[in-house]
Write a protein that holds these residues in place. Structure first.
Motif, PDB file in Angstrom:
ATOM      1  N   VAL A 385       0.856  -1.193   0.000  1.00  0.00           N
ATOM      2  CA  VAL A 385       0.000   0.000   0.000  1.00  0.00           C
ATOM      3  C   VAL A 385       0.893   1.244   0.000  1.00  0.00           C
ATOM      4  CG1 VAL A 385      -1.803   1.281   1.181  1.00  0.00           C
ATOM      5  CG2 VAL A 385      -1.814  -1.228   1.228  1.00  0.00           C
ATOM      6  N   LEU A 386       0.706   2.092  -1.006  1.00  0.00           N
ATOM      7  CA  LEU A 386       1.452   3.346  -1.116  1.00  0.00           C
ATOM      8  C   LEU A 386       0.548   4.476  -0.630  1.00  0.00           C
ATOM      9  CD1 LEU A 386       4.189   4.473  -2.064  1.00  0.00           C
ATOM     10  CD2 LEU A 386       3.155   4.868  -4.305  1.00  0.00           C
ATOM     11  N   LYS A 387       0.905   5.054   0.517  1.00  0.00           N
ATOM     12  CA  LYS A 387       0.095   6.102   1.121  1.00  0.00           C
ATOM     13  C   LYS A 387       0.726   7.467   0.810  1.00  0.00           C
ATOM     14  CE  LYS A 387      -1.675   3.274   4.919  1.00  0.00           C
ATOM     15  NZ  LYS A 387      -1.841   3.139   6.388  1.00  0.00           N
ATOM     16  N   ILE A 388      -0.050   8.296   0.113  1.00  0.00           N
ATOM     17  CA  ILE A 388       0.432   9.597  -0.345  1.00  0.00           C
ATOM     18  C   ILE A 388      -0.499  10.686   0.191  1.00  0.00           C
ATOM     19  CG2 ILE A 388       1.017  10.995  -2.362  1.00  0.00           C
ATOM     20  CD1 ILE A 388       1.314   8.436  -3.959  1.00  0.00           C
ATOM     21  N   PRO A 389       0.045  11.733   0.828  1.00  0.00           N
ATOM     22  CA  PRO A 389      -0.802  12.840   1.286  1.00  0.00           C
ATOM     23  C   PRO A 389      -1.441  13.574   0.112  1.00  0.00           C
ATOM     24  CG  PRO A 389       1.329  12.870   2.385  1.00  0.00           C
ATOM     25  CD  PRO A 389       1.434  11.882   1.270  1.00  0.00           C
ATOM     26  N   ARG A 390      -2.549  14.232   0.391  1.00  0.00           N
ATOM     27  CA  ARG A 390      -3.266  14.947  -0.668  1.00  0.00           C
ATOM     28  C   ARG A 390      -2.435  16.127  -1.162  1.00  0.00           C
ATOM     29  NH1 ARG A 390      -9.481  16.902  -0.442  1.00  0.00           N
ATOM     30  NH2 ARG A 390      -9.723  14.713  -1.040  1.00  0.00           N
ATOM     31  N   LEU A 391      -2.463  16.326  -2.475  1.00  0.00           N
ATOM     32  CA  LEU A 391      -1.781  17.452  -3.118  1.00  0.00           C
ATOM     33  C   LEU A 391      -2.821  18.292  -3.828  1.00  0.00           C
ATOM     34  CD1 LEU A 391       0.853  18.895  -4.004  1.00  0.00           C
ATOM     35  CD2 LEU A 391       0.857  17.402  -6.019  1.00  0.00           C
ATOM     36  N   LEU A 392      -2.864  19.567  -3.487  1.00  0.00           N
ATOM     37  CA  LEU A 392      -3.801  20.501  -4.094  1.00  0.00           C
ATOM     38  C   LEU A 392      -3.079  21.282  -5.194  1.00  0.00           C
ATOM     39  CD1 LEU A 392      -6.591  21.841  -4.126  1.00  0.00           C
ATOM     40  CD2 LEU A 392      -5.737  23.451  -2.400  1.00  0.00           C
ATOM     41  N   ALA A 432      -3.019  11.077 -18.352  1.00  0.00           N
ATOM     42  CA  ALA A 432      -4.234  11.529 -17.677  1.00  0.00           C
ATOM     43  C   ALA A 432      -4.874  10.409 -16.873  1.00  0.00           C
ATOM     44  CB  ALA A 432      -5.221  12.072 -18.709  1.00  0.00           C
ATOM     45  N   ALA A 433      -4.696   9.153 -17.314  1.00  0.00           N
ATOM     46  CA  ALA A 433      -5.257   8.020 -16.577  1.00  0.00           C
ATOM     47  C   ALA A 433      -4.639   7.914 -15.189  1.00  0.00           C
ATOM     48  CB  ALA A 433      -5.038   6.729 -17.364  1.00  0.00           C
ATOM     49  N   ASP A 434      -3.334   8.202 -15.073  1.00  0.00           N
ATOM     50  CA  ASP A 434      -2.682   8.174 -13.759  1.00  0.00           C
ATOM     51  C   ASP A 434      -3.256   9.253 -12.843  1.00  0.00           C
ATOM     52  OD1 ASP A 434      -1.019   6.120 -14.657  1.00  0.00           O
ATOM     53  OD2 ASP A 434       0.431   7.547 -15.464  1.00  0.00           O
ATOM     54  N   VAL A 435      -3.458  10.450 -13.393  1.00  0.00           N
ATOM     55  CA  VAL A 435      -4.033  11.543 -12.603  1.00  0.00           C
ATOM     56  C   VAL A 435      -5.457  11.202 -12.183  1.00  0.00           C
ATOM     57  CG1 VAL A 435      -4.653  13.987 -12.611  1.00  0.00           C
ATOM     58  CG2 VAL A 435      -2.572  13.234 -13.775  1.00  0.00           C
ATOM     59  N   SER A 436      -6.207  10.629 -13.109  1.00  0.00           N
ATOM     60  CA  SER A 436      -7.599  10.274 -12.817  1.00  0.00           C
ATOM     61  C   SER A 436      -7.687   9.276 -11.670  1.00  0.00           C
ATOM     62  CB  SER A 436      -8.269   9.702 -14.066  1.00  0.00           C
ATOM     63  OG  SER A 436      -9.596   9.316 -13.805  1.00  0.00           O
ATOM     64  N   TYR A 437      -6.807   8.292 -11.658  1.00  0.00           N
ATOM     65  CA  TYR A 437      -6.849   7.294 -10.589  1.00  0.00           C
ATOM     66  C   TYR A 437      -6.426   7.895  -9.253  1.00  0.00           C
ATOM     67  CZ  TYR A 437      -6.320   2.863  -8.136  1.00  0.00           C
ATOM     68  OH  TYR A 437      -6.452   1.831  -7.234  1.00  0.00           O
ATOM     69  N   LEU A 438      -5.406   8.747  -9.254  1.00  0.00           N
ATOM     70  CA  LEU A 438      -4.990   9.398  -8.013  1.00  0.00           C
ATOM     71  C   LEU A 438      -6.093  10.327  -7.494  1.00  0.00           C
ATOM     72  CD1 LEU A 438      -1.235  10.269  -8.753  1.00  0.00           C
ATOM     73  CD2 LEU A 438      -2.142   8.410  -7.339  1.00  0.00           C
ATOM     74  N   HIS A 439      -6.813  10.959  -8.405  1.00  0.00           N
ATOM     75  CA  HIS A 439      -7.955  11.787  -8.000  1.00  0.00           C
ATOM     76  C   HIS A 439      -9.059  10.919  -7.397  1.00  0.00           C
ATOM     77  CE1 HIS A 439     -10.944  14.968  -8.018  1.00  0.00           C
ATOM     78  NE2 HIS A 439     -11.764  14.188  -8.727  1.00  0.00           N
ATOM     79  N   TYR A 440      -9.267   9.745  -7.988  1.00  0.00           N
ATOM     80  CA  TYR A 440     -10.265   8.801  -7.474  1.00  0.00           C
ATOM     81  C   TYR A 440      -9.895   8.335  -6.058  1.00  0.00           C
ATOM     82  CZ  TYR A 440     -12.709   4.333  -6.876  1.00  0.00           C
ATOM     83  OH  TYR A 440     -13.458   3.292  -6.385  1.00  0.00           O
ATOM     84  N   CYS A 441      -8.597   8.204  -5.812  1.00  0.00           N
ATOM     85  CA  CYS A 441      -8.134   7.785  -4.481  1.00  0.00           C
ATOM     86  C   CYS A 441      -8.082   8.939  -3.492  1.00  0.00           C
ATOM     87  CB  CYS A 441      -6.754   7.133  -4.584  1.00  0.00           C
ATOM     88  SG  CYS A 441      -6.721   5.610  -5.548  1.00  0.00           S
ATOM     89  N   GLY A 442      -8.388  10.150  -3.926  1.00  0.00           N
ATOM     90  CA  GLY A 442      -8.361  11.307  -3.037  1.00  0.00           C
ATOM     91  C   GLY A 442      -6.976  11.883  -2.813  1.00  0.00           C
ATOM     92  N   ILE A 443      -6.014  11.514  -3.660  1.00  0.00           N
ATOM     93  CA  ILE A 443      -4.629  11.973  -3.475  1.00  0.00           C
ATOM     94  C   ILE A 443      -4.376  13.294  -4.180  1.00  0.00           C
ATOM     95  CG2 ILE A 443      -2.215  11.396  -3.970  1.00  0.00           C
ATOM     96  CD1 ILE A 443      -2.991   8.453  -3.599  1.00  0.00           C
ATOM     97  N   ILE A 444      -4.943  13.495  -5.353  1.00  0.00           N
ATOM     98  CA  ILE A 444      -4.750  14.726  -6.118  1.00  0.00           C
ATOM     99  C   ILE A 444      -6.086  15.439  -6.270  1.00  0.00           C
ATOM    100  CG2 ILE A 444      -4.310  15.640  -8.429  1.00  0.00           C
ATOM    101  CD1 ILE A 444      -1.938  13.911  -8.681  1.00  0.00           C
TER     102      ILE A 444
END
Length: 537
Positions: A385-392, A432-444
């Motif tokens: 599990v890779l835990k990444i803080p949210r980036l705005l 964009a698929a990578d960004v979309s998934y990170l957005h789905y996970c609440g990271i970006i």
């Protein structure tokens, strides 16, 4: 020399006279130095006749003095001698520039052209100029009237005279100039006036943002001194590397207002609050961390390579707040030559690959989760599990990261924490698929037009950055992630889960298929068993 009215007649006379002297004596060539080439007579702008030899050396030639009639010897300098003199002048200038003291306080740099890559807008202020680099530019002059308003309001409120501030900055002029890169082409008075004007403007903004502009005497509808309108653009300009003012100048002038000229750290604490809207995270600083940041400013135990030099500026304060002020011993300064050695080919973009992209890691079974913390760079990996803080990400994030990276690239005594984080995220995000998934996970979380713009932003941030992967804070973490990625069983398990356990219907179908397979196998077994061992009935 006297004025000569009939220059043409005098010229022919002198030429004839010189030819007669040469023929009669017959010894001119014997007495002259061995100089090759032809001899010609030229008339200069004063009407003098000069005998010049077409040679590469300096020689003495006779010159007719029109007043005394005497023939004098003059030495003519050839272009080669002027060339040598100019080279020596350049070497003398290089000796002055190479003095160790000239680099001691340098902390405000011009962004190298190799880092700009067509993104000049990210490094050049658009509304207000601070310091000498962009001083006097035509499109930034509109802000000067508001700067003078700030000075007038400050003097009126404190009942002080402008000479007090001019004298204070005059004492710091040499120390202040040393903070900037290259020669500042401003006279002493111009430089002092600029620093007083810009510093008072900055102090009014910082104090107004902390205590309210109306408390300082500004109108509620003021176009500049209000927390609305163009304030966000002003904040972005003030965080740029080329648009900084040394903190000790701001401290001195703020001290004059309060009657305590030797105070330190107050401006830095005000700057933390002023630039808080630019933070690339929507997680506010906890009270504990905020108190830790503010209380550590100005203390010797805090990691601050510029504390002894007094060259701290607002960009460095903001950077330290992003890193939550890592208290500890001063790190070993990075050596520039190390970057270009054959054993550490850090300029090779292929060697900057720390980690695979999100899509590839996801296919190998690695999960992504949001880590709740105000430290956006604090990334953890454990048990797949890779835990990444949210980036705005907002419209000023690009300029913010570019200037932070440029500062870390230019200042060798500065760590590369921000650069390491940006390169790590650049490796994670390829599309964009990578960004979309990170957005789905609440990271970006981003305010840009599309996920593709976010992907392009990260892919362009570190194109020309010189970076040593062995000096990254994420080297160990990346190694752990890559080891998990290379384990084939993890990939097979992830494939099985994604294809057959992605939803309840897939699970039911998989169970039914397994049961059917077991029943078919049992039927086959009993059929074969009954064939070889028929019943006795």
């Amino acid at each position: 020399m006297v004025a000569v009215f009939n220059k043409e007649l005098l010229s022919w006379y002198l030429i004839t006279l010189k030819l007669n002297q040469t023929v009669e004596t017959g010894i001119h060539n014997a007495q002259s130095p061995s100089v090759s080439g032809s001899v010609e007579f030229r008339q200069d702008i004063n009407g003098q006749i000069r005998q010049e030899s077409q040679s590469s050396n300096s020689i003495e030639v006779p010159i007719k003095d029109e007043e005394s009639g005497q023939v004098q010897q003059d030495k003519i300098k050839t272009p080669e001698s002027d060339w040598v003199i100019s080279i020596k002048e350049k070497l003398d200038q290089a000796q002055n520039d190479d003095a160790a003291s000239s680099w001691a306080r340098l902390c405000i740099y011009r962004v190298p052209h190799c880092l700009r890559d067509g993104d000049d807008k990210a490094y050049i202020p658009q509304i207000v100029s601070l310091g000498p680099y962009h001083h006097g530019k035509k499109r930034l002059r509109n802000m000067d009237q508001h700067k003078w308003r700030a000075v007038h309001r400050l003097l009126k409120r404190t009942n002080q005279d402008i000479t007090t501030y001019l004298d204070a900055v005059k004492e710091l002029e040499e120390k202040t100039r040393a903070c900037y890169e290259g020669t500042i082409c401003l006279s002493s008075n111009e430089f002092v006036e600029m620093m007083v004007l810009d510093s008072c403007f900055v102090l009014e903004l910082l104090c107004g943002a902390a205590g309210g502009f109306t408390q300082l005497g500004y109108s509620r509808n003021d176009p500049i001194f209000a927390m609305r309108g163009s304030m966000h653009s002003i904040q972005r300009d003030m965080i740029m590397l080329e648009n900084q003012i040394p903190l000790f100048v701001l401290d001195r002038l703020l001290g004059l207002q309060s009657g305590n000229p030797d105070q330190k750290g107050v401006v830095a604490r005000l700057a933390l609050r002023f630039f808080d809207p630019l933070m690339p995270t929507d997680e506010p600083l906890t009270k504990r961390n905020r108190k830790k940041v503010e209380s550590s400013i100005g203390k010797e135990s805090t990691f601050d390579p510029l504390t002894e030099q007094g060259g701290l500026h607002c960009l460095e304060v903001f950077r330290r707040s992003l890193l939550a002020i890592r208290v500890g011993p001063k790190p070993t300064p990075r050596i520039w030559i190390k970057r270009w050695s054959h054993t550490n080919r850090v300029a090779d973009k292929r060697r900057q690959q720390l980690i695979h992209c999100v899509t590839e890691l996801k296919d190998s079974g690695i999960k992504f989760k949001r880590r709740k913390t105000d430290r956006f760079w604090d990334i953890k990996f454990k048990n797949g599990v890779l835990k990444i803080p949210r980036l705005l990400i907002h419209d000023g994030t690009k300029s913010l990261f570019l200037n932070l990276i440029a500062y870390e690239q230019c200042h060798l005594d500065c760590s590369n924490d921000i650069t390491s984080y940006v390169i790590f995220m650049d490796n994670l995000i390829d599309s964009a698929a990578d960004v979309s998934y990170l957005h789905y996970c609440g990271i970006i979380e981003h305010w840009l037009g599309s996920d593709a713009e976010v992907a392009e932003l990260f892919n362009r941030l570190c194109q020309e950055v010189v970076f040593d992967i062995n000096d990254s804070n994420f080297s160990r973490l990346s190694e752990q992630v890559n080891q998990y990625y290379d384990h084939r069983w993890n990939a097979w398990r992830a494939t099985l889960k994604s294809k057959y356990f992605s939803n309840p219907w897939a699970i039911i179908s998989f169970i039914a298929a397994v049961v059917l397979l077991l029943l078919t196998s049992a039927q086959t077994f009993y059929g074969i068993f009954s064939y070889y061992r028929p019943s006795n009935g």
